[in-house]
Design a protein around this motif. Structure first.
Motif, short mmCIF file in Angstrom:
data_model
loop_
_atom_site.label_atom_id
_atom_site.label_comp_id
_atom_site.label_asym_id
_atom_site.label_seq_id
_atom_site.Cartn_x
_atom_site.Cartn_y
_atom_site.Cartn_z
N GLU B 47 0.82 -1.23 0.00
CA GLU B 47 0.00 0.00 0.00
C GLU B 47 0.85 1.27 0.00
OE1 GLU B 47 -1.74 -2.63 1.54
OE2 GLU B 47 -3.24 -2.38 -0.02
N THR B 48 1.90 1.26 0.82
CA THR B 48 2.73 2.48 0.90
C THR B 48 3.45 2.73 -0.43
OG1 THR B 48 4.47 1.16 1.90
CG2 THR B 48 3.10 2.46 3.38
N THR B 49 3.87 1.64 -1.09
CA THR B 49 4.54 1.77 -2.39
C THR B 49 3.58 2.39 -3.40
OG1 THR B 49 5.64 -0.31 -1.88
CG2 THR B 49 5.82 0.49 -4.14
N LEU B 50 2.36 1.87 -3.39
CA LEU B 50 1.35 2.33 -4.33
C LEU B 50 1.06 3.82 -4.09
CD1 LEU B 50 -0.47 1.29 -6.56
CD2 LEU B 50 -2.19 0.72 -4.85
N TYR B 51 0.87 4.18 -2.84
CA TYR B 51 0.54 5.58 -2.56
C TYR B 51 1.72 6.50 -2.89
CZ TYR B 51 -1.20 9.80 -0.53
OH TYR B 51 -1.60 11.09 -0.38
N SER B 52 2.93 6.04 -2.62
CA SER B 52 4.10 6.84 -2.97
C SER B 52 4.15 7.08 -4.47
CB SER B 52 5.39 6.14 -2.56
OG SER B 52 5.38 5.91 -1.19
N PHE B 54 1.63 7.07 -6.56
CA PHE B 54 0.57 8.03 -6.91
C PHE B 54 1.04 9.46 -6.69
CE2 PHE B 54 -3.03 4.85 -5.73
CZ PHE B 54 -2.94 4.29 -6.99
N THR B 55 1.56 9.71 -5.50
CA THR B 55 1.97 11.08 -5.15
C THR B 55 3.05 11.58 -6.08
OG1 THR B 55 1.85 10.15 -2.93
CG2 THR B 55 2.36 12.47 -3.10
N ARG B 56 4.03 10.71 -6.34
CA ARG B 56 5.16 11.11 -7.18
C ARG B 56 4.68 11.40 -8.61
NH1 ARG B 56 8.13 6.90 -6.04
NH2 ARG B 56 7.39 5.84 -7.90
N GLU B 58 1.71 12.11 -9.63
CA GLU B 58 0.81 13.25 -9.70
C GLU B 58 1.62 14.55 -9.72
OE1 GLU B 58 -2.20 13.43 -6.66
OE2 GLU B 58 -3.54 14.61 -7.93
N TYR B 82 -7.78 7.87 -9.97
CA TYR B 82 -6.69 8.45 -10.73
C TYR B 82 -6.94 8.24 -12.21
CZ TYR B 82 -4.38 8.76 -6.26
OH TYR B 82 -4.08 9.07 -4.97
#
Lengths: 329, 114
Positions: B47-52, B54-56, B58, B82
């Protein structure tokens, strides 16, 4: 599900409370919730689903990098070492809340005793028992003082909650918030009752006057006694309910305002207060009591000196309302 | 059993996410589920990889986020969705070419011999 929530909240507890971090937590929660629900629908057990979700969560360092939080994460580690927050357990918090309820009752009774102490003199004043009346008055004041001393001695045990930086975990915050909710109606009721009793204390006098009983001089005394009793009970309710309420709020705002842990409870707005004012307010009621007793004993004007209580009560809430909460950053 | 090292796969998480978003806008869990399915369960993205990611992405303008409730389960909960941008399409193509080259190069040094 509760386990996952606890896990996520604990992971985020020491991160700074910024919009980016809040967004990250919300979205990670969305994903974890979705995953958990689907695993459960597939027929996995609660424990199994929780295990899978937590093992596949990843780690926060990776996130910190993207969120530009490396510095903040490092700082929070350093802060934890430099100035470790004392983590209160759920049992400790429960004991504290119960102790505060007992303290509220004692302080309330103490102040009520102070307010109502002249009734003996009023009732026995012009009889041969006048001496006993004075004695009873002194005994009652002594009892009240004893209660104040006893209550503050017992309260000293909890000094660290007020002096040291402490923190609570998500589950405890959740528990306290639900307890606060549970007592909310009762506390509000007590407060309203207290204010009503104080505000309506002149009603017996007016009633007696209208039905023409005021001509009997003994009635004057009874009216005075009733008035003091109403104010006494009224103030008891107000003090008891505000001490109990304050203890809930004290615990709920223990966590560092600047970190995510201050978000454990929704609707936190206004909970974090001006610390300077709090110091000032901690001597408010003792000062009022002092003024009341010294003025009353010096002038023996018990008939009107009680007025300080309703006035002090209203002044208290006005001060709290206007200067109490610091604006949230 | 051999597992994928996160160091190796890191450069290609973006590629996988963009591949899925090229078909339709999607949200966090849906994307992670598709990655798992398409890789036959051999790769599970954290999950943290996925969210990172996304943020990057974006921030770099490869994807855009918006909030919506899925039509499927009526009145479902609102999620962050997204969608891929023009820049994202371009970036995806570059990443594909890069991978083809990488694969070609590394392939020369891979052998099945003991």
């Amino acid at each position: 599900m509760e386990t996952i929530k606890n896990y996520l909240e604990a992971m985020f507890a020491n991160l700074p409370r910024t919009p980016e971090v809040i967004k990250a937590k919300d979205e990670l929660w969305q994903m974890m919730e979705d995953k958990y629900n689907e695993l459960r629908e597939e027929g996995r057990s609660e424990n199994e689903a929780v295990g899978v979700v937590i093992s596949e969560f990843g780690n926060l360092d990776e996130l910190a990098e993207t969120l530009g939080l490396e510095k903040a994460v490092e700082e929070s580690h350093e802060l934890m070492e430099l100035e470790p927050r004392r983590q209160l357990t759920m049992d400790e918090v429960r004991d504290f809340l119960h102790a505060q309820m007992a303290r509220g009752t004692m302080m309330g009774i103490g102040v009520m005793f102070c307010i109502a102490c002249p009734i003996w003199v009023i009732l026995l004043g012009d009889t041969i028992l006048e001496g006993i009346g004075v004695l009873l008055l002194l005994v009652q004041v002594a009892l009240a003082v004893g209660m104040f001393v006893f209550a503050s001695n017992r309260h000293a045990r909890w000094k660290y909650i007020y002096k040291e930086p402490c923190s609570i975990d998500y589950a405890t915050a959740d528990y306290v918030a639900s307890e606060k909710e549970r007592y909310n109606l009762g506390l509000k009721g007590q407060r309203t009752m207290g204010i009503l009793l104080c505000a309506l204390c002149w009603v017996p006098a007016m009633l007696f006057d209208t039905i023409g009983l005021a001509k009997l001089s003994v009635m004057d005394n009874i009216v005075a006694v009733l008035l003091l009793l109403m104010v006494g009970f009224g103030v008891f309710f107000i003090i008891n309910s505000s001490i109990v309420r304050a203890s809930f709020e004290k615990i709920l705002k223990l966590n560092d305002e600047k970190t995510m842990s201050s978000q454990f409870v929704d609707a936190q707005k206004g909970l974090y207060e001006n610390p300077r004012l709090n110091n000032l307010m901690s001597v408010y009621w003792p000062t009022v009591t002092c003024i009341y007793l010294s003025y009353s004993f010096l002038t023996f004007n018990w008939g009107s000196s009680w007025l300080i209580w309703p006035i002090a009560g209203i002044a208290h809430s006005v001060i709290k309302k206007n200067m109490g909460s610091v604006k949230q950053a | 059993m051999v597992e994928i090292s996160s160091d190796v796969i890191r450069g290609y998480n973006d590629t996988m996410i963009l591949y899925i978003l090229r078909k339709a806008p999607s949200y966090g869990y849906e994307i992670s589920k598709q990655i798992k399915q398409l890789s036959d369960g051999k790769y599970v993205i954290k999950e943290t990889t996925l969210y990172s990611a996304f943020t990057r992405m974006e921030k770099n303008g490869y994807i855009e986020s918006f909030t919506a409730a899925p039509e499927a389960d009526g009145g479902g909960k609102r999620r962050t969705y997204y969608r891929i941008t023009g820049n994202g399409q371009q970036y995806y193509k570059e990443k594909c070419e890069e991978w083809n080259l990488t694969k070609e190069v590394v392939e020369h040094f891979i052998t099945a011999e003991e």
